[in-house]
Design a protein around this motif. Structure first.
Motif, PDB file in Angstrom:
ATOM      1  N   ALA A 171       1.197  -1.082   0.116  1.00 28.81           N
ATOM      2  CA  ALA A 171      -0.291   0.094  -0.461  1.00 28.81           C
ATOM      3  C   ALA A 171       0.936   1.437   0.275  1.00 28.81           C
ATOM      4  O   ALA A 171       1.961   1.340   0.735  1.00 28.81           O
ATOM      5  N   PRO A 172       0.088   2.085  -0.280  1.00 31.43           N
ATOM      6  CA  PRO A 172      -0.828   2.497  -0.999  1.00 31.43           C
ATOM      7  C   PRO A 172      -1.023   2.321  -2.771  1.00 31.43           C
ATOM      8  O   PRO A 172       0.010   2.021  -3.396  1.00 31.43           O
ATOM      9  N   PRO A 173      -2.460   1.628  -3.506  1.00 29.19           N
ATOM     10  CA  PRO A 173      -2.662   1.409  -4.440  1.00 29.19           C
ATOM     11  C   PRO A 173      -1.750   2.523  -5.197  1.00 29.19           C
ATOM     12  O   PRO A 173      -1.193   2.215  -6.457  1.00 29.19           O
ATOM     13  N   GLU A 174      -2.228   4.317  -5.086  1.00 31.07           N
ATOM     14  CA  GLU A 174      -0.993   5.020  -5.906  1.00 31.07           C
ATOM     15  C   GLU A 174       0.745   5.023  -6.306  1.00 31.07           C
ATOM     16  O   GLU A 174       0.936   4.876  -7.396  1.00 31.07           O
ATOM     17  N   LEU A 175       1.093   3.944  -4.796  1.00 26.82           N
ATOM     18  CA  LEU A 175       2.571   4.176  -5.693  1.00 26.82           C
ATOM     19  C   LEU A 175       2.911   2.811  -5.547  1.00 26.82           C
ATOM     20  O   LEU A 175       3.788   2.637  -6.600  1.00 26.82           O
ATOM     21  N   ILE A 176       1.716   1.292  -5.984  1.00 26.49           N
ATOM     22  CA  ILE A 176       1.706   0.199  -6.344  1.00 26.49           C
ATOM     23  C   ILE A 176       1.518   0.563  -8.150  1.00 26.49           C
ATOM     24  O   ILE A 176       2.455   0.004  -8.778  1.00 26.49           O
ATOM     25  N   ALA A 177       0.476   1.753  -8.331  1.00 24.23           N
ATOM     26  CA  ALA A 177       0.355   2.081 -10.100  1.00 24.23           C
ATOM     27  C   ALA A 177       1.465   2.718 -10.638  1.00 24.23           C
ATOM     28  O   ALA A 177       2.551   2.287 -11.273  1.00 24.23           O
ATOM     29  N   ARG A 178       1.880   3.716  -9.627  1.00 22.41           N
ATOM     30  CA  ARG A 178       4.103   4.015  -9.992  1.00 22.41           C
ATOM     31  C   ARG A 178       4.232   3.107 -10.491  1.00 22.41           C
ATOM     32  O   ARG A 178       5.749   3.802 -11.281  1.00 22.41           O
ATOM     33  N   LEU A 179       4.907   2.373  -9.608  1.00 22.41           N
ATOM     34  CA  LEU A 179       6.237   1.438 -10.034  1.00 22.41           C
ATOM     35  C   LEU A 179       5.730   0.577 -10.725  1.00 22.41           C
ATOM     36  O   LEU A 179       6.678  -0.007 -11.487  1.00 22.41           O
ATOM     37  N   LYS A 180       4.432  -0.331 -11.217  1.00 18.62           N
ATOM     38  CA  LYS A 180       4.160  -1.024 -12.477  1.00 18.62           C
ATOM     39  C   LYS A 180       4.855  -0.046 -13.393  1.00 18.62           C
ATOM     40  O   LYS A 180       5.008  -0.460 -14.829  1.00 18.62           O
ATOM     41  N   THR A 181       4.236   1.679 -13.615  1.00 16.20           N
ATOM     42  CA  THR A 181       4.597   2.266 -14.898  1.00 16.20           C
ATOM     43  C   THR A 181       5.776   2.127 -14.890  1.00 16.20           C
ATOM     44  O   THR A 181       6.497   2.336 -16.263  1.00 16.20           O
ATOM     45  N   THR A 182       6.705   2.953 -14.396  1.00 17.36           N
ATOM     46  CA  THR A 182       7.706   2.789 -14.094  1.00 17.36           C
ATOM     47  C   THR A 182       9.192   1.286 -14.608  1.00 17.36           C
ATOM     48  O   THR A 182       9.768   1.241 -15.115  1.00 17.36           O
ATOM     49  N   MET A 183       8.150   0.037 -14.237  1.00 21.22           N
ATOM     50  CA  MET A 183       8.175  -1.036 -14.583  1.00 21.22           C
ATOM     51  C   MET A 183       8.815  -1.265 -15.851  1.00 21.22           C
ATOM     52  O   MET A 183       9.196  -1.813 -16.573  1.00 21.22           O
ATOM     53  N   LYS A 184       7.757  -0.932 -16.090  1.00 19.43           N
ATOM     54  CA  LYS A 184       6.923  -1.325 -17.510  1.00 19.43           C
ATOM     55  C   LYS A 184       8.286   0.082 -18.751  1.00 19.43           C
ATOM     56  O   LYS A 184       8.696  -0.873 -19.934  1.00 19.43           O
ATOM     57  N   LYS A 185       8.339   0.911 -18.636  1.00 21.52           N
ATOM     58  CA  LYS A 185       9.319   2.381 -18.694  1.00 21.52           C
ATOM     59  C   LYS A 185      10.228   0.644 -18.604  1.00 21.52           C
ATOM     60  O   LYS A 185      11.173   1.417 -20.419  1.00 21.52           O
ATOM     61  N   ASN A 186      11.080   0.441 -18.026  1.00 19.38           N
ATOM     62  CA  ASN A 186      12.059   0.290 -17.712  1.00 19.38           C
ATOM     63  C   ASN A 186      12.385  -1.466 -18.397  1.00 19.38           C
ATOM     64  O   ASN A 186      13.411  -1.810 -19.307  1.00 19.38           O
ATOM     65  N   LEU A 187      11.321  -2.106 -18.440  1.00 14.20           N
ATOM     66  CA  LEU A 187      11.583  -2.618 -19.198  1.00 14.20           C
ATOM     67  C   LEU A 187      11.764  -3.127 -21.096  1.00 14.20           C
ATOM     68  O   LEU A 187      11.914  -3.592 -21.848  1.00 14.20           O
ATOM     69  N   ALA A 188      10.656  -1.834 -21.134  1.00 13.99           N
ATOM     70  CA  ALA A 188      11.323  -1.042 -22.735  1.00 13.99           C
ATOM     71  C   ALA A 188      12.293  -1.103 -22.842  1.00 13.99           C
ATOM     72  O   ALA A 188      12.504  -0.906 -24.447  1.00 13.99           O
ATOM     73  N   GLN A 189      13.208  -0.652 -22.402  1.00 13.81           N
ATOM     74  CA  GLN A 189      14.581  -0.064 -22.720  1.00 13.81           C
ATOM     75  C   GLN A 189      15.356  -1.862 -23.262  1.00 13.81           C
ATOM     76  O   GLN A 189      16.380  -1.344 -23.595  1.00 13.81           O
ATOM     77  N   TYR A 190      14.741  -2.525 -22.812  1.00 13.40           N
ATOM     78  CA  TYR A 190      15.541  -3.772 -23.318  1.00 13.40           C
ATOM     79  C   TYR A 190      15.216  -4.906 -24.174  1.00 13.40           C
ATOM     80  O   TYR A 190      14.740  -5.672 -23.945  1.00 13.40           O
TER      81      TYR A 190
END
Length: 248
Positions: free
Chosen positions: A229-248
């Protein structure tokens, strides 16, 4: 000769070693000069014991940006005299330097970086400025009265590092057995609360006013940490990790 207990001598030695953290900063030379004056009387009978301790403790510091000594001195003088200053500043998201006029309140060192907490006159709000991003700094004849209720430590009480400002929210993070041992060994924030589990894992809670710095810290743990928790932070992390994966 100064008479010192063993504990006092050890404390002075640790202080001398801690100066290594200031190598490359504007305060290195003045700190060394001051320390040499203070320890000038610790010669003779204490010299042998002192040399024995030289390899007992060391500090490993992160390289810091060597800010111009004169600029830092001018900042400190302006803070002491309570006079407004103006300078050209280029923030991280700025494409060019912009002229700023501020009332300097306090200098803070955090995460191996210096920050000036000051009132931006134009927007009438407290802002943080990195001295290393300033140039053409000048003092003015305009003086000010620093608010009695302002302190940098109070301003940062809900921050994980140096940035804050949002509404305080509870952050809950679960750590696996490997990370739990490392987490419980340190005090990460004054608001932290740890809940231990029988399987060796734990949950760590913070009350913070921003996500930016805690997000980077959580990501540094890799698969060993999971935000509950909180849900807002979980959503931020998901977005960041997707962007990181897109670079590889």
């Amino acid at each position: 000769m100064l008479k010192l207990t063993e504990g006092e001598l050890f404390a002075i030695f640790v202080g001398e070693k801690a100066l290594e953290q200031y190598v490359g900063t504007p305060f290195e030379q003045s700190l060394r000069t001051t320390f040499k004056k203070f320890t000038a009387g610790l010669s003779g009978e204490l010299s042998f014991q002192w040399s024995e301790l030289q390899n007992a403790i060391s500090f490993k510091s992160i390289e810091v940006n060597p800010v111009d000594v004169r600029l830092m001195q001018n900042l400190i003088l302006s803070i002491r005299k309570r006079c407004e200053i103006h300078f050209d500043y280029r923030g991280l998201k700025d494409e060019c330097f912009q002229r700023r006029r501020v009332r300097p309140y306090e200098l803070v060192c955090g995460d191996h970086q210096w920050y000036l907490f000051a009132l931006d006159v134009e927007c009438n709000d407290i802002r943080r400025f990195v001295p290393g991003r300033m140039k053409n700094l000048c003092s003015t004849d305009s003086t000010f009265v620093k608010p009695r209720d302002f302190s940098a430590s109070k301003h940062l009480q809900n921050s994980f590092g140096i940035f804050s400002g949002g509404k305080p929210v509870t952050i809950q993070i679960a750590f696996d057995r490997f990370a739990s041992q490392l987490v419980r060994e340190r005090q990460w924030h004054s608001s932290q609360r740890i809940t231990e589990h029988q399987d060796g894992t734990l949950e760590l809670c913070f009350t913070l006013g921003g996500f930016e710095e805690i997000e980077r810290w959580i990501l540094s743990w890799g698969e060993h940490a999971r935000v509950m928790a909180p849900p807002e932070l979980i959503a931020r992390l998901k977005t960041t990790m997707k962007k990181n994966l897109a670079q590889y």
